[in-house]
Structure formats: structure tokens, C-alpha cells
Design a protein around this motif. Structure first.
Motif, short mmCIF file in Angstrom:
data_model
loop_
_atom_site.label_atom_id
_atom_site.label_comp_id
_atom_site.label_asym_id
_atom_site.label_seq_id
_atom_site.Cartn_x
_atom_site.Cartn_y
_atom_site.Cartn_z
N ILE A 266 0.85 -1.21 0.00
CA ILE A 266 0.00 0.00 0.00
C ILE A 266 0.88 1.25 0.00
CG2 ILE A 266 -1.74 1.32 1.26
CD1 ILE A 266 -2.80 -1.31 2.39
N THR B 60 0.80 4.31 -2.62
CA THR B 60 0.30 5.66 -2.28
C THR B 60 1.42 6.66 -2.04
OG1 THR B 60 0.14 5.00 0.03
CG2 THR B 60 -1.86 4.82 -1.29
N LYS C 183 -7.24 -3.75 11.02
CA LYS C 183 -6.86 -4.78 10.05
C LYS C 183 -8.12 -5.52 9.62
CE LYS C 183 -2.14 -6.25 11.12
NZ LYS C 183 -1.37 -7.42 11.59
N PRO C 184 -8.28 -6.04 8.44
CA PRO C 184 -7.33 -5.90 7.32
C PRO C 184 -7.22 -4.42 6.90
CG PRO C 184 -9.40 -6.89 6.60
CD PRO C 184 -9.45 -6.81 8.07
N ILE C 185 -6.00 -4.03 6.62
CA ILE C 185 -5.74 -2.63 6.37
C ILE C 185 -6.23 -2.22 4.98
CG2 ILE C 185 -3.87 -0.97 6.03
CD1 ILE C 185 -2.39 -2.65 8.21
N SER C 186 -7.03 -1.15 4.96
CA SER C 186 -7.49 -0.65 3.67
C SER C 186 -6.60 0.52 3.26
CB SER C 186 -8.94 -0.18 3.77
OG SER C 186 -9.01 0.99 4.56
N GLU C 187 -6.51 0.67 1.97
CA GLU C 187 -5.70 1.78 1.43
C GLU C 187 -6.21 3.11 1.97
OE1 GLU C 187 -5.01 1.31 -2.79
OE2 GLU C 187 -4.92 3.49 -2.98
N GLU C 188 -7.53 3.21 2.04
CA GLU C 188 -8.15 4.46 2.47
C GLU C 188 -7.78 4.81 3.91
OE1 GLU C 188 -12.36 4.26 2.45
OE2 GLU C 188 -12.62 6.43 2.60
N ALA C 189 -7.87 3.79 4.79
CA ALA C 189 -7.60 4.04 6.20
C ALA C 189 -6.14 4.38 6.42
CB ALA C 189 -7.99 2.81 7.03
#
Lengths: 79, 127, 757
Positions: B21, B25, B104-110
Motif C-alpha cells: 500500500i 500511495t 486490520k485488514p488494512i485498507s488503502e483508504e484508512a
């Protein structure tokens, strides 16, 4: 940049993230009577909403997102 | 501005997810990995770490322990605790350590939201 | 009641007992990690299972308690008496709600407010991170305008059943932007957002001093939807948000009858009337709505002791359902409300609450060891075989020309059935046998609370909690024991200063002990307090007219001590709020005697007092002899009858105007049963007994002495199942209970201990 000054109008465009709050505040302080046009705004971070609420500039247009339209417009433009 | 992010997780898979990620980003940032709190503390001294992402659930010491160790050395460093377990007690302890909580699961947004906050904080601190 | 709920009630009551025990132990050993974990786990499980039933106020309250316990467990907060009180109170409330759920499968109307108040108390203890005392009460709806509320109300009507309305008070951490939070984005993700207000927490500063990265916002919202979904949305900011379910009725522009009304019952009734008046109810739902409105109103009325009015409502409901017209129910409701106002709604205040308190509500399910049930099962199997044999014999009787060959097998069968019946009775008695610990377990809590309130440190030691007796006996122990323990702490145990002066430890010890002796259950309550002032007891007894100075002088110390069980005697000049409820030791004695027991006392000045209760192990069977007086039949328990004799008139003496006779070298007063019970004379009564006939007398021997009971006739000796008196009769001391006779008639069983004047 999602926050900019264009022809003495402060323009909010697209997704306005948290760090733009400072830019918006600076523009409002430098141009106390400038209206804010948010027609092209899709997302507005809480930090920018609070700057608008503190400054209460004249708002122009209606933003794109339905959340902003339904909930934030009345609050920012309300008395 | 280039930042160095420390990713601490005993699971290699989990570190890979975070790293992928970050690469997507924040392509220009540097990622340093640690498999446990001990290794993380060693890396802190020489690597010029700006931001720490710490898994909560690790053997030996948990992520909150590591966060508090880091906090003792650096009161300003942006820290996020990563956990699948959004328990009030963990959240409260993270809050107390002035650390963010990323589920978790880690989102790109978070993760992106945390990183924007973190850069803001670093900028504020003049770093 | 569905099986799921039943299991929930059972487990939850266990968990409450467990958590109470651990909390009390924790108070003495605050650093015991295992205890903290135990308490936490109990609350956690309670909360988790309550979630299954959609009883949000309870879940919410337990969640708050769990958070605090987690904080204690993690060393972020410390325990203290106030916090322990609040945690115990939340367990009590949970127990009360469980009773409500059992009775009506719903929480009472005020559950929201109760939960909010308890959460406030739980948070009231300083130093806990999760506490946010500055957060406004989430139930406060004034912040929303009438228009906003009305639009939410409209939105509710379009929603499927089960949709809740939630009041959100979100107070983001001022530094939350640095953690990547975007509070409004969170709100934008809520599909059921119905009203939103954003305000500055401390007013807006001048623009040039505004820190744009510090969050100044207070967010208040109303959200429709499923509670778990709403909570899930806020899970990562749970510490900054209060979520409260609200009654949509509270949104109506007129002030809601429920909000803020002290008269809860009135509010409930008003609400039911409103519900009944709601137009446009889908036809399929009509019956259900009427039913639940009637049930809610009836429960509220019963709660106030207006059982009759509640019954009238139930009848009106039946009528309404019959006619498919809500009118009869609506009218009955109106009438109930009018009557209530006319007779004063404070009726409830003057009546003892009918709501079972958590302490009175024993675990109503009976838990039985498997092998006891197995034995009963085997016996029933034998019984079925015996029944089949009987059928076979009956068939043979019909066919056989000479029935004489059947007599012997029939006799054998009778003997078998007799044995089986006895064994089955025995097996059932065993099933009903429970340990006294079931009742004892409730007292550590009582002692803790009392000792704090009275400022007299005291410990309760429990011994012999595994001693068992019939469930009825064990259950009946609670009230008397509660009174005795209160008495011990209130009047027995001295203040710490006084104890110190007497060389005793500051902390008093009260021992609650049970054991079996001579086929009886003995329960003792001992304290190491000041003992009873026998001289004062004697003076009081003379003043109260229980006996005169001369009689007093003849009594031994033990006999003087026993006077405290006489009616109208209390040794303390002023009664405290604890035991001064008009229930004295005489009430304790009567309660114990009513279940066939007796009381005793040993006391030593400045050393302490022991009250001992002796009880039968089972109430199931009582041996009686039937007697008659003035044409009525009664049962007299044989346990109290020493002998039945025929007494010639010549043996009757008159002593100070009273009749008496000599029995085994002692002079015994003689009382005719008919006169003791004030039964009306039968015509011709005098002639029935010829002048030369002997009188029939039961010689009755009880703890109170010996007397003769003259009766008109003596009948069979029977073993009967005693049913305790209930209702109005429960307070008549002359009777122990009733039993059903073979002919279906009811026989009153005399309480021989209470009979003499």
C-alpha cells in the motif's frame, strides 16, 4: 491543489483533504470578502468544514456529492 | 517530502501488505521492516524513522508496549497501532499514547488517512 | 418462554452470582489479578449474551461496566468502594431486568433512563480513561429543532419493523485529525443519517486565531437503523461517541409523556392509549398491537398493586379481539387511567412493591444431578409395568368365573405399588434437595453493604454451605436470615472504637453456619458483638406486658434471652433504618415456625450472640392427626403432640380461673380448640358430650411449653403434603398450611406452637 483563488473567488475542487484546511484558512484571512465556490467539490474534510463554519463566507453553487448537498450545505449556509 | 516508515509485525505477510500500500500511495517513501519490538527498537536509533506502524498482537511484548517505548524516546512521532481487534481497551490505551488505531485488514483508504494526518503532524513539528 | 431466553436467564443469574462473589473478594484483595479477570469475564459474557435478545439498555450498561473492568485489569484505573458499589448496582439492575424479561419478555419502559443513570455512576469514579463526564446525556433531544424531529419521525414510519432511532453525540478528540480521522466522513458513511447538527465545542474563535488542524467540532445526530450497524460504524471512535437508543415517541413535538415524567406507570398507560389510537395499522398487525398494549398496561398496573384493574384490561382485550374492535380495550384503558387518578397514584408508594427484588427472586429453575433423574426414570418404568399387571388382572377378573385366585396377585400388586409410590416420593424429595449455599451466597453482599453503611467493618464467614434440605425449606430461609444478619450488624456488632476498648479486633465477624443434626437442618448466625443486654430485655418485657416482675425473677438467663422472640419487643431504643421495619424477632420466629422449625438463642454480654434455627429437612410430608371441634375438622401435626389422652372431668382443676390438669407430674393448662379458634357454637353442642364422658385431649409439647388441647373428636393419622398458606391467610398464625384430602376437601393444618393465647 484543490483549494485555490481564482479571480477573487476561493474555489474548492475535487477531494479536499485535511492539509488543505490551512490553505483555505490563509485564503480567507487574506481575502476577507471573497466568496467560496464549491460547485466542483466532491469531498470536504472536517477540517475544512470547520474553517468554513468559523469564517462564514458567502457560498456559491452546490457541491457535487449528495452528502454535502443534503447535510453540509444547510449547515454552512444556515444562519 | 520523503519520509521513512517503520513497519513492525511478526507476520511477514502482514508487512508485505502494508508495504505494497505504501509503495502505491507514497512511492517516494522509504519503508523499514522489523519482525518484533526488539528489532524495532534497534532500528529506531540509526534509521531516521519518521512514522511507525505497529501490529498490536505480537509475541513477547505487544504493540502497545512498543508504542510506549517509542513514545518515551519521541513524544511527537506519529504512531499507528494495527489490529483486527478494535476493542475499547486497546483503543483507549492507544489514545493515551497519542497513537492512531488502524483496523486490520488494512485498507488503502484508512492507511492513507493516517498518513495524511501523520505528515500534517510532522510538518507541524517542523520536521 | 422460548428455550433460548430460558437458558439466558439461567446462565445470567449464575454469572451475576459469580461476579458478585468475585467483586466482593476483589474489594478485600484489590491486586488479585485472577479475580479481576473473573469479574471481567462474567460481565463480558453477560453483555455478549444480552446482545442476542436486542435488549439494548442492558447491553449498553454492561458494556460500560466491562470497559471499566478492562481498564482496571489493564492497570489504567483503580477499584474503590464507589466503583464497586456501582458495579454491584449494575448487577442488581441486571437481575431486576432478568426478572422483567422472565415476566414480560421485555425490559420496562424506563430501562433507557436507568441504564443511562447507571452508566453515569459507573463513569463517575474518576481516573478512568473511558469516562467522559463532559459528554452530554445522549438522550437529550432538545438540541434538535421541531422540524428535524418531525422529519425523523416521518422517516421512522417508512422503515421496516425493528429499526431503531439512535441519538449520536460525537465529541471528536481535538487532535483526531493528526490520527487521520475525518469525523464528518464517518457520518457520511451512515445510510440511516436522519438529522445532523455541527457546532463549535467552545464557540468559534476569531478566524486569525483558529487552529485549522485542531478539531473544534461537536457532532450531534439522529440515525435510523440497526443498532449493531450503527455501533459498528463508530467502533474506532467508541471512546468519543455516545450512542443511545431513543423511543421515537420522545421525538414527537409535544412533550413526550415518558420523558421526564416521574409517574412512570401513568406514562406507560398514556403511551398504550396513544398506540391504540394510531390509525393505519396494517391489518395483520392489529391483534399483536392490541395484545402488547394491553400486556404493557396490565404489567404497569400490577406493578402498582392494581391487579384488579389489570385483570379488567385483560378481559377488555379479549372482548376487543372478539369484536375486532379496539374500542373496549381503549375504554378500559381510559377507565383505568381515570380510576388511578381518582384513587391517587401514590397507592404504590404505600404498598410494598410487588416487583420482585433481585434478592428475593431466587433462581426458579431447579438444577438436578443426572443420577437422581435416572432413578426417578427407572421407578416410573417399574410403575408402568405394575400398571400393565393391573390391567391384566382386571381382564382376568372379568373373565374368570371364580375371582378368588386373583386376590393374592392383587394383594402382591398393591404391595408393589405401595413400595413404588414411596420410592418415587423419596426420589422426588431428593430431586428437590438443594444446598443451603444457594441462599447463603446472597449474604456476603448484604454484609458488605451494611457494614459500609453502618461504619462497622465486618466479615461474613460461611460454613457448611453444602448442607442440603428441601428447596422449599432452603428458599424460606432467606427472609429470616436477612433479618437476623441485619440485626447482628445493626444491634449486635459494636462500633470499632468500642470493640478496641474491649480488646477485640476492629473487624467484626459474623458466622453463618449450617449442619445436619438429628435429621433436622440447623442454621446458626453468630456474631462476636456486644451480646444482648438481658436486664434491658427483662425491663422491656415487663413494660410490654409479656410477663410481670415476679415471673421475670424466676426466669433463667437463657429464658430471658428467649423473650426477644416475643411479640412487641425490641431492645434498642431507636430503630435504625436497617432493621426497624416493624419486623421484629417475633416475625422471624413465626416465619421459621411456619415451615415447621424452631428458634433458639445463646448470648453472652460483650462476647456475642448466636441465633440458631432448627428446621425440618423436607416439607413434603407431614404426619398429622385429624381432630374436630364444633363440627369442623383440622389437622394437628404429630411432631408437636406428645400424647392423646382421655381426661375425666374429675381430673380438671381450676387454677386462678383457668382450667388445668396434671400430666406427668406437671400442671398443664387446658384450652378447648373451638374457643381458641373462636369457632361458632353448634346448636346442641352441649348435649353431645354426656356428663360422664371423658374429654379428648391432645397433650401438645412445643418450645413454648406444654398445654392440653381439648377437641370434640380425634380421627385418622395421616401423612399429608403440606401446602404453605398464601394470600391473606398467610398472616394468620394459627395455621401452618393446608392439605388436600382424599375427598377433595381442604384441611387446615393447625400451628400448635402459635395456638395458645
Amino acid at each position: 491543489m484543490t483549494v485555490r483563488l481564482s479571480d477573487r473567488v476561493i474555489v474548492l475542487e475535487g477531494d479536499c483533504p485535511v492539509d488543505e484546511a490551512e490553505a483555505l484558512l490563509d485564503l480567507l484571512l487574506a481575502n476577507p470578502n471573497a466568496p467560496v465556490d464549491w460547485t466542483a467539490c466532491r469531498q470536504l474534510h472536517s477540517s475544512l468544514v470547520q474553517v468554513l463554519l468559523a469564517a462564514r463566507p458567502a457560498m456559491r453553487g452546490v457541491p457535487e456529492s449528495s452528502f454535502l448537498q443534503r447535510w453540509i450545505v444547510p449547515i454552512v449556509q444556515g444562519s | 517530502m520523503t519520509r521513512t516508515v517503520l513497519v513492525v509485525d511478526d507476520s511477514k505477510l502482514a508487512r508485505m501488505v502494508v508495504k505494497s500500500i505504501l509503495v502505491k500511495t507514497r512511492a517516494d517513501w522509504r519503508v523499514v521492516e522489523a519482525a518484533g519490538p526488539g528489532q524495532a527498537l534497534d532500528l529506531l536509533d540509526g534509521e531516521g524513522i519518521d512514522i511507525a506502524l505497529i501490529d498490536f498482537n505480537m509475541p513477547e511484548h505487544d504493540g502497545l508496549w512498543l508504542a510506549s517505548e517509542i513514545r518515551d524516546r519521541d513524544p511527537e512521532m506519529p504512531i499507528a497501532i494495527l489490529s483486527a481487534n478494535a476493542q475499547d481497551a486497546i483503543l483507549a490505551r492507544a489514545r493515551e499514547l497519542d497513537a492512531a488505531f488502524v483496523e486490520k485488514p488494512i485498507s488503502e483508504e484508512a492507511l492513507a488517512a493516517f498518513l495524511s494526518g501523520a505528515t500534517l503532524k510532522l510538518r507541524r513539528a517542523g520536521k | 418462554m422460548n428455550a433460548l431466553l430460558e437458558q439466558f436467564l439461567l446462565e445470567s443469574r449464575d454469572l451475576i452470582a459469580e461476579a458478585t462473589r468475585d467483586l466482593l473478594a476483589l474489594e478485600r484483595a484489590p491486586d488479585d489479578g485472577a479475580l479481576i479477570v473473573g469479574v471481567f469475564r462474567a460481565f463480558h459474557t453477560l453483555k455478549g449474551s444480552s446482545g442476542v435478545f436486542g435488549i439494548q439498555p442492558m447491553t449498553r450498561m454492561l458494556h460500560a461496566a466491562e470497559d471499566i473492568l478492562a481498564a482496571i485489569r489493564d492497570g489504567r484505573a483503580a477499584t474503590g468502594p464507589d466503583l464497586t458499589d456501582a458495579l454491584l448496582e449494575s448487577l442488581d439492575q441486571t437481575a431486576r431486568w432478568l426478572d422483567e424479561l422472565e415476566a414480560s419478555e421485555a425490559l420496562p419502559a424506563d430501562a433507557d433512563a436507568t441504564a443511562a443513570a447507571l452508566i453515569g455512576r459507573l463513569h463517575g469514579d474518576g481516573g478512568i480513561d473511558t469516562a467522559r463526564p463532559d459528554a452530554p446525556m445522549a438522550g437529550d433531544l432538545d438540541i434538535f429543532t421541531g422540524d428535524e424531529r418531525a422529519s425523523v419521525l416521518d422517516a421512522v414510519h417508512g422503515q421496516p419493523a425493528g429499526t431503531g432511532v439512535f441519538r449520536i453525540a460525537y465529541r471528536p478528540d481535538p487532535r483526531c485529525f493528526f490520527n487521520g480521522d475525518d469525523p464528518l466522513k464517518l457520518l457520511a458513511g451512515l445510510p440511516g443519517l436522519a438529522a445532523l447538527r455541527i457546532s463549535a465545542r467552545e464557540g468559534w474563535p476569531a478566524l486569525d486565531s483558529l487552529d485549522p488542524f485542531q478539531c473544534h467540532l461537536d457532532i450531534d445526530a439522529l440515525v435510523l437503523g440497526d443498532e449493531s450497524a450503527v455501533r459498528h460504524a463508530f467502533r474506532l471512535v467508541a471512546d468519543q461517541v455516545t450512542i443511545a437508543a431513543i423511543d421515537p415517541a420522545a421525538l414527537s413535538p409535544q412533550p413526550s409523556p415518558i420523558a421526564g415524567a416521574g409517574d412512570v406507570v401513568g406514562a406507560v398507560l398514556e403511551e398504550q392509549r396513544r398506540l391504540l389510537a394510531t390509525p393505519d395499522v396494517p391489518p395483520g398487525e392489529v391483534a399483536g398491537r392490541w395484545g402488547s398494549a394491553a400486556a404493557a398496561a396490565a404489567n404497569a398496573l400490577r406493578h402498582e398493586g392494581r391487579g384488579g384493574t389489570a385483570d379488567a384490561l385483560a378481559a377488555a382485550l379479549a372482548l376487543a379481539q372478539d369484536r375486532l374492535d379496539p374500542k373496549p380495550l381503549a375504554e378500559a384503558l381510559e377507565r383505568a387511567m381515570r380510576d388511578r387518578l381518582a384513587s391517587g397514584k401514590d397507592l404504590a408508594a404505600s404498598l410494598p412493591s410487588q416487583q420482585p427484588s433481585s434478592q428475593q427472586a431466587s433462581s426458579r429453575s431447579l438444577r438436578v444431578e443426572e443420577q437422581r433423574v435416572d432413578r426417578l426414570f427407572a421407578l416410573v418404568g417399574e410403575m408402568i409395568v405394575a400398571k400393565n399387571t393391573l390391567g391384566w388382572l382386571a381382564g382376568r377378573t372379568a373373565e374368570a368365573a371364580d375371582p378368588s385366585g386373583i386376590v393374592r396377585p392383587l394383594r402382591d400388586l398393591h404391595a408393589l405399588v405401595e413400595r413404588l409410590t414411596r420410592d418415587m416420593h423419596d426420589a422426588v424429595v431428593r430431586i428437590r434437595t438443594v444446598p443451603v449455599g444457594q441462599v447463603f451466597d446472597r449474604f456476603p453482599r448484604l454484609v458488605r453493604d451494611l457494614s459500609l453503611r453502618l461504619g462497622k467493618p465486618a466479615d461474613l464467614a460461611i460454613e457448611g454451605e453444602a448442607t442440603s434440605a428441601d428447596k422449599t425449606v432452603v428458599d424460606a430461609l432467606f427472609e429470616p436470615l436477612m433479618h437476623l444478619i441485619r440485626n447482628s450488624l445493626d444491634h449486635g456488632v459494636e462500633r470499632p472504637e468500642e470493640r478496641r476498648a474491649r480488646g477485640k479486633p476492629d473487624r467484626a465477624t459474623v458466622v453463618l453456619r449450617a449442619f445436619h443434626a438429628n435429621d433436622r437442618l440447623v442454621v446458626e448466625i453468630s456474631d462476636d458483638g456486644g451480646g444482648i443486654d438481658l436486664a434491658a430485655v427483662g425491663r422491656k418485657a415487663v413494660l410490654a406486658g409479656v410477663l410481670d416482675e415476679a415471673q421475670l425473677a424466676l426466669l433463667t438467663d437463657a429464658e430471658v434471652a428467649a423473650l426477644i422472640f416475643a411479640p412487641g419487643l425490641s431492645t434498642m431504643e431507636e430503630t435504625s433504618d436497617l432493621s426497624g421495619r416493624g419486623v421484629g424477632m417475633s416475625a422471624v420466629r413465626m416465619a421459621i415456625e411456619r415451615i415447621g422449625g424452631s428458634v433458639g438463642i445463646r448470648t453472652l454480654r460483650h462476647r456475642g450472640t448466636t441465633i440458631s434455627l432448627e428446621l425440618p429437612l423436607t416439607l413434603a410430608l407431614l404426619r398429622i392427626v385429624t381432630v374436630s371441634a364444633r363440627g369442623r375438622r383440622f389437622g394437628a401435626p404429630l411432631d408437636d403432640v406428645a400424647e392423646t389422652i382421655r381426661l375425666p372431668d374429675s381430673h380438671i382443676q381450676r387454677i386462678r380461673g383457668r382450667r388445668a390438669f396434671t400430666w406427668r407430674d406437671q400442671v398443664v393448662p387446658l384450652h378447648p380448640l373451638g374457643r381458641l379458634l373462636e369457632l361458632p357454637e353448634e346448636p346442641g353442642q352441649g348435649q353431645r358430650r354426656g356428663d360422664g364422658d371423658d374429654r379428648l385431649v391432645l397433650v401438645v409439647r412445643t418450645g413454648g411449653g406444654v398445654f392440653g388441647l381439648e377437641v370434640d373428636g380425634i380421627g385418622d393419622r395421616l401423612e399429608v403434603a403440606l401446602r404453605p398458606m398464601d394470600g391473606l391467610l398467610a398472616n394468620i398464625p394459627a395455621y401452618l398450611g393446608t392439605t388436600l384430602q382424599g375427598d377433595g376437601g381442604v384441611l387446615l393444618i393447625l400451628n400448635l406452637k402459635e395456638l395458645p393465647p
